[in-house]
Write a protein that holds these residues in place. Structure first.
Motif, PDB file in Angstrom:
ATOM      1  N   LEU A 527       0.614  -1.277  -0.056  1.00  0.00           N
ATOM      2  CA  LEU A 527      -0.261   0.252   0.605  1.00  0.00           C
ATOM      3  C   LEU A 527       0.830   0.968  -0.512  1.00  0.00           C
ATOM      4  O   LEU A 527       0.109   1.491  -0.379  1.00  0.00           O
ATOM      5  N   MET A 528       1.966   1.224   0.788  1.00  0.00           N
ATOM      6  CA  MET A 528       2.977   2.345   0.234  1.00  0.00           C
ATOM      7  C   MET A 528       3.010   2.542  -0.623  1.00  0.00           C
ATOM      8  O   MET A 528       3.543   4.015  -1.506  1.00  0.00           O
ATOM      9  N   ALA A 529       4.121   1.112  -1.311  1.00  0.00           N
ATOM     10  CA  ALA A 529       4.588   1.404  -2.086  1.00  0.00           C
ATOM     11  C   ALA A 529       3.514   1.748  -3.256  1.00  0.00           C
ATOM     12  O   ALA A 529       4.088   3.017  -4.157  1.00  0.00           O
ATOM     13  N   ASP A 530       2.395   1.552  -3.494  1.00  0.00           N
ATOM     14  CA  ASP A 530       1.587   2.180  -4.103  1.00  0.00           C
ATOM     15  C   ASP A 530       1.013   3.399  -4.138  1.00  0.00           C
ATOM     16  O   ASP A 530       1.156   4.432  -5.214  1.00  0.00           O
ATOM     17  N   LEU A 531       0.762   3.901  -3.025  1.00  0.00           N
ATOM     18  CA  LEU A 531       0.839   5.441  -2.753  1.00  0.00           C
ATOM     19  C   LEU A 531       1.913   6.471  -3.660  1.00  0.00           C
ATOM     20  O   LEU A 531       1.165   7.055  -3.488  1.00  0.00           O
ATOM     21  N   ILE A 532       3.074   5.803  -3.073  1.00  0.00           N
ATOM     22  CA  ILE A 532       4.338   6.845  -4.239  1.00  0.00           C
ATOM     23  C   ILE A 532       4.532   6.280  -5.527  1.00  0.00           C
ATOM     24  O   ILE A 532       5.218   6.678  -5.904  1.00  0.00           O
ATOM     25  N   GLY A 533       4.108   5.280  -5.895  1.00  0.00           N
ATOM     26  CA  GLY A 533       3.768   4.824  -7.288  1.00  0.00           C
ATOM     27  C   GLY A 533       4.886   3.737  -8.158  1.00  0.00           C
ATOM     28  O   GLY A 533       5.633   3.787  -8.526  1.00  0.00           O
ATOM     29  N   CYS A 534       5.264   3.301  -6.235  1.00  0.00           N
ATOM     30  CA  CYS A 534       6.661   2.429  -6.668  1.00  0.00           C
ATOM     31  C   CYS A 534       5.874   0.812  -6.638  1.00  0.00           C
ATOM     32  O   CYS A 534       7.080  -0.191  -6.152  1.00  0.00           O
ATOM     33  N   ALA A 535       4.839   0.457  -6.351  1.00  0.00           N
ATOM     34  CA  ALA A 535       4.288  -0.635  -6.792  1.00  0.00           C
ATOM     35  C   ALA A 535       4.590  -2.034  -7.230  1.00  0.00           C
ATOM     36  O   ALA A 535       4.651  -2.949  -7.277  1.00  0.00           O
ATOM     37  N   ASP A 536       4.782  -1.762  -8.680  1.00  0.00           N
ATOM     38  CA  ASP A 536       5.720  -2.724  -9.733  1.00  0.00           C
ATOM     39  C   ASP A 536       6.556  -3.376  -9.158  1.00  0.00           C
ATOM     40  O   ASP A 536       6.466  -4.370  -9.737  1.00  0.00           O
ATOM     41  N   VAL A 537       7.265  -3.079  -8.853  1.00  0.00           N
ATOM     42  CA  VAL A 537       9.043  -3.385  -8.485  1.00  0.00           C
ATOM     43  C   VAL A 537       8.797  -4.742  -7.405  1.00  0.00           C
ATOM     44  O   VAL A 537       9.816  -5.245  -7.039  1.00  0.00           O
ATOM     45  N   LEU A 538       7.571  -4.696  -7.148  1.00  0.00           N
ATOM     46  CA  LEU A 538       7.627  -5.786  -5.187  1.00  0.00           C
ATOM     47  C   LEU A 538       7.720  -7.075  -6.250  1.00  0.00           C
ATOM     48  O   LEU A 538       7.956  -7.803  -5.180  1.00  0.00           O
ATOM     49  N   GLY A 539       6.722  -7.041  -7.027  1.00  0.00           N
ATOM     50  CA  GLY A 539       6.767  -8.636  -7.772  1.00  0.00           C
ATOM     51  C   GLY A 539       5.831  -9.555  -7.070  1.00  0.00           C
ATOM     52  O   GLY A 539       5.902 -10.663  -7.113  1.00  0.00           O
ATOM     53  N   TYR A 540       5.244  -8.838  -6.181  1.00  0.00           N
ATOM     54  CA  TYR A 540       3.582  -9.600  -5.342  1.00  0.00           C
ATOM     55  C   TYR A 540       2.410  -8.141  -4.753  1.00  0.00           C
ATOM     56  O   TYR A 540       3.254  -6.983  -5.272  1.00  0.00           O
ATOM     57  N   LYS A 541       1.280  -8.447  -4.997  1.00  0.00           N
ATOM     58  CA  LYS A 541       0.688  -7.945  -5.032  1.00  0.00           C
ATOM     59  C   LYS A 541      -0.457  -8.844  -3.161  1.00  0.00           C
ATOM     60  O   LYS A 541      -0.715  -9.403  -3.303  1.00  0.00           O
ATOM     61  N   PRO A 542      -1.464  -7.652  -2.515  1.00  0.00           N
ATOM     62  CA  PRO A 542      -1.893  -8.066  -1.052  1.00  0.00           C
ATOM     63  C   PRO A 542      -3.645  -9.361  -1.774  1.00  0.00           C
ATOM     64  O   PRO A 542      -4.085  -8.687  -3.084  1.00  0.00           O
ATOM     65  N   ARG A 543      -3.497 -10.457  -1.401  1.00  0.00           N
ATOM     66  CA  ARG A 543      -4.645 -11.366  -1.759  1.00  0.00           C
ATOM     67  C   ARG A 543      -5.138 -11.323  -0.021  1.00  0.00           C
ATOM     68  O   ARG A 543      -5.005 -11.242   0.585  1.00  0.00           O
ATOM     69  N   GLY A 544      -6.408 -11.818  -0.766  1.00  0.00           N
ATOM     70  CA  GLY A 544      -7.293 -12.328   0.880  1.00  0.00           C
ATOM     71  C   GLY A 544      -7.631 -10.824   2.053  1.00  0.00           C
ATOM     72  O   GLY A 544      -7.973  -9.781   0.940  1.00  0.00           O
TER      73      GLY A 544
END
Length: 557
Positions: A527-544
């Motif tokens: 969520l933090m990374a997505d808020l600053i526009g960097c989430a795509d580099v993490l290589g995972y996405k929260p589920r559930g």
């Protein structure tokens, strides 16, 4: 030098004291030192080096001591009395008042006509004159690097945080968090000063490396959280020695699903069958299951009114991660019609426990979603949204009120739970996102909960997700939200323990990684990374339970 010239020169220093050491003669400097020695001897005032105290200011202690730090100036007309400490590099401008027990840091600027009054008159009895009822004193604390504008009033018992700005005319009746700019009567946070923003490019590199490292460790990490019941069946536990409950199963499934995996040692169908077995088919609820485990002392059970629906909710989300769904309709939720729902909503503990109220709504709304999507049940979701929209506080944008004991903690944490299961889950617009952002950032700046060495997964999630959700509707104070995130991301990444995960509470001196902490912090980081526009580099996405996608649409009533 004629009399007018002498008077003009003296007034220059009295009203512009910061000019004294730039322009004073040796005799004038000696005269100022003699006056400071007099204050020390006769008025219980301690003055640091290179200070200036106007002889036209009223500066004397009352039942205490006045301490003035180095390079601090007090101008003519100022009224500084009581038990007052001011640090280095402070300025008290003409006609400002500082009275009572006041503790100030360094670099404080107090403008003209400011009133800092650290005491109050008693007024409990209407039969006794106020002047005969004595006074009370809680004290006022001023942080470092504080700019207090003209005509500001600060009331007794208030703490002003570091690096803050109090706008001219503000009447400060509540504590002010670090980096806040406040104004108005009563004062409220207008915005936060951006600070501690690390390069997004550098953060992107850290996030990328972190995501790759965690992906490789997921099988080993989950294996380290496997245990066995007394009968020899495998089960997940939160951490070594923990009780065998429902939630660790869900956390394990969701952590693996975030990386497109399933927990090691199980087939998908085995996990589906296990999770479905937790549900009571009659009520549709999932009670807490303490599996065959006689090695633990009995512990008080969780409140059934809260735990059953929560367990139902998390089992539902874990099953969705596995491409399945819960086995039975939630009769417990279906039995609440629109009329009964309104009555329940009115009776929730909004004043004393807004988190508990938000918890109930989160779980209930999720049960409505389960019944509507998987069992084609009619829904009263519209009634729920209508009530929440009508009862959202127009000033704060949240449900629940600020309290002296815990400030904005419970309203903000309740806001997360309530909006997660409703506005976020059903893709509906929040009623007052900008006001909510103001409140959330005020809470985020509260050093009681987010200072150095403070911050557990719940409190941080309950700030980050609401900011992320609100900023989908508005860019209001986005830069400050990003600054708050950027200042904390590197520290969170540094708390990862290889093949063990995250502790729930990062303030502990010795980490105790848990499945719950791992699942929550991984979601928070995304969520933090997505808020600053960097989430795509993490290589995972929260589920559930922490998935970001809303359901297709709000079910029709």
């Amino acid at each position: 030098m004629n009399d007018f010239a002498v008077q003009s020169r003296e007034q220059r220093f009295d009203f512009l004291p910061w000019n004294f050491y730039h322009h004073a003669t040796d005799d004038e400097i000696r005269g100022q030192k003699d006056y400071q020695e007099f204050l020390s001897r006769d008025a219980n005032v301690t003055v640091g080096s290179n200070c200036y105290v106007s002889q036209k200011a009223a500066v004397y202690a009352e039942e205490g001591e006045i301490k003035i730090g180095d390079r601090t100036f007090i101008a003519a007309g100022a009224y500084v009395t009581g038990d007052v400490t001011l640090g280095a590099d402070c300025t008290v401008n003409p006609y400002a008042t500082v009275r009572g027990r006041v503790r100030g840091g360094d670099g404080i600027r107090i403008a003209s006509y400011v009133c800092i009054i650290a005491f109050n008159h008693g007024y409990g009895s209407a039969d006794i004159p106020v002047f005969k009822q004595g006074i009370t004193c809680k004290g006022i604390t001023l942080g470092n690097d504080v700019w207090i504008g003209a005509h500001v009033t600060i009331l007794d018992g208030i703490t002003i945080g570091n690096h803050t700005i109090l706008a001219a005319g503000a009447v400060v009746t509540k504590d002010v968090p670090d980096y806040a700019i406040v104004g108005g009567n009563p004062a409220r946070v207008l915005r936060m000063r951006p600070h501690g923003v690390e390069s997004k490019k550098d953060l992107s590199k850290e996030l990328s490396a972190f995501g790759a490292k965690v992906r490789a460790q997921i099988p080993a990490l989950l294996s380290n959280h496997l245990s066995k019941t007394d009968s020899g069946d495998p089960c997940f536990i939160d951490q070594p020695g923990a009780r065998r409950r429902v939630r660790p199963w869900c956390d394990a499934v969701e952590i693996a699903a975030a990386f497109d995996q399933i927990p090691p040692g199980f087939a998908r169908n085995e996990l589906i069958a296990k999770l479905r077995s937790f549900q009571d088919p009659k009520t549709g609820l999932v009670p807490e299951h303490i599996e065959d485990d006689r090695s633990y002392d009995p512990q008080p059970a969780m409140d059934p009114a809260k735990s059953d629906r929560y367990n139902t909710m998390i089992v539902h989300y874990a099953l969705e991660c596995l491409g399945s769904s819960i086995g039975s309709r939630i009769a417990n939720a279906a039995d609440i019609d629109g009329l009964k729902l309104q009555s329940v909503l009115e009776e929730l503990p909004w004043s004393e426990d807004p988190w508990g109220a938000g918890h109930w709504i989160d779980c209930y709304a999720t049960c409505l979603d389960i019944n509507a999507r998987h069992f084609k049940e009619p829904t009263v979701a519209k009634t729920l949204f209508d009530w929440m929209n009508a009862h959202c506080d127009p000033a704060s944008g949240v449900w629940g009120k600020w309290r002296e004991s815990d400030r904005w903690l419970l309203p903000v944490n309740g806001f997360y739970r309530q909006t997660r299961g409703t506005y976020a889950q059903f893709g509906q617009p929040l009623p007052r996102p900008e006001q909510a952002i103001d409140t959330i950032l005020t809470h985020a700046g509260d050093s009681r909960f987010f200072g150095d060495g403070r911050g557990n997964a719940c409190n941080v999630l309950d700030v980050v997700h609401p900011l992320w959700l609100c900023l989908k509707q508005t860019d209001h104070r986005r830069d400050e939200a990003e600054a708050w995130v950027c200042a904390r991301l590197p520290s969170i990444l540094g708390h990862w323990r290889d093949q063990r995960g995250f502790d729930f509470d990062l303030s502990k001196s010795i980490a105790e990684p848990r499945l719950q902490g791992t699942e929550m912090w991984l979601s928070i980081l995304y969520l933090m990374a997505d808020l600053i526009g960097c989430a795509d580099v993490l290589g995972y996405k929260p589920r559930g339970v922490h998935r970001l996608e809303a359901v297709a649409s709000l079910p029709k009533p």
